[in-house]
Design an enzyme around this catalytic site. Structure first.
Site, PDB file in Angstrom:
ATOM      1  N   LYS A 141      58.899  10.586  66.611  1.00  0.00           N
ATOM      2  CA  LYS A 141      58.732  11.732  67.505  1.00  0.00           C
ATOM      3  C   LYS A 141      59.942  11.765  68.427  1.00  0.00           C
ATOM      4  CE  LYS A 141      56.310  15.059  69.594  1.00  0.00           C
ATOM      5  NZ  LYS A 141      55.829  16.282  68.961  1.00  0.00           N
ATOM      6  N   CYS A 194      48.550  27.532  58.027  1.00  0.00           N
ATOM      7  CA  CYS A 194      47.247  28.139  58.324  1.00  0.00           C
ATOM      8  C   CYS A 194      46.444  27.169  59.186  1.00  0.00           C
ATOM      9  CB  CYS A 194      46.488  28.442  57.033  1.00  0.00           C
ATOM     10  SG  CYS A 194      47.358  29.538  55.901  1.00  0.00           S
TER      11      CYS A 194
END
EC number: 6.3.3.3
Length: 226
Positions: free
Chosen positions: A39, A169
């Site tokens: 990250k 989605c």
């Protein structure tokens, strides 16, 4: 550079879903080769914890989060609130070291492409200056076309090596909604950028098999060294 930066049009639109899906796929099919999972910088609780929950027991996956701030806001705001500084040199050094140790590195950005990393630099600045091959996650929703166009323009402004767009989605949608909200041919025409696939809605984001299956639907040759 044996790495891929995963960024997006906004926060909470699917960066971590794509990152963990690609990691799950790698774990399943490329497990003998080491993977770095990093990250860029974290504020608050979230991605680091998910990485360890899903992949912490796998010694072939090395997880790194060089900088972390407790306050869940933009990094320069969090750093100021906590009386700390944002040491990007440290992040760069850890990123380079991770590349040396592992076959490939997935680097998840924070927020959107235009989100601030420091008081002077955005994610787009970092992607351009570090010459990172990058993929852009765009959520499947009304307004997605404009978000894709604006963020690809920002990527070009910073001379980012944008490999393509992934549509995500985040909720169940119909085929009609998918075609109406994110018409692939129109997005590709307006951005001159390939859409490399659609991540389906995943009901259980802790299910490694479902994450792997989701990744397998993407144009993986453009995303991973297969």
């Amino acid at each position: 550079m044996a790495a891929l930066l995963i960024t997006a049009t906004d926060t909470e639109v699917g960066k971590t879903v794509l990152t963990t899906s690609l990691t799950a796929y790698w774990q399943t099919y490329r497990g003998k080769k080491g993977l770095g999972l990093m990250k860029l910088l974290q504020t608050g609780v979230g991605d680091q914890e998910r990485y360890h929950q899903l992949f912490g027991a796998d010694s072939s996956i090395e997880i790194k989060v060089p900088l972390w701030f407790k306050t869940p806001v933009a990094p320069p705001v969090a750093a100021a609130a906590e009386g700390k500084t944002i040491d990007l040199k440290r992040v760069w050094q850890e990123f380079c070291a991770l590349q040396q140790r592992q076959s490939f590195v997935l680097l998840e950005a924070l927020g959107g492409l235009g989100s601030p990393v420091t008081e002077e630099l955005t994610v787009a600045d970092i992607a351009g200056q570090w010459r990172l091959e990058t993929v852009l996650v765009v959520p499947v929703k009304l307004g997605a076309i404009a978000q894709a166009v604006a963020n690809v323009a920002l990527a070009r402004q910073h001379q980012i090596k944008l490999k393509g767009i992934i549509l995500n989605c985040s909720q169940p949608i119909s085929e009609e909604q998918l075609k109406d909200w994110t018409p692939i041919n129109l997005i590709q025409s307006l951005t001159s950028t390939p859409v490399l696939g659609i991540l389906p809605y995943i009901s259980d984001l802790n299910d490694l098999e479902k994450l792997t299956q989701a990744a397998s639907t993407l144009d993986l040759e453009k995303l991973l060294p297969l």
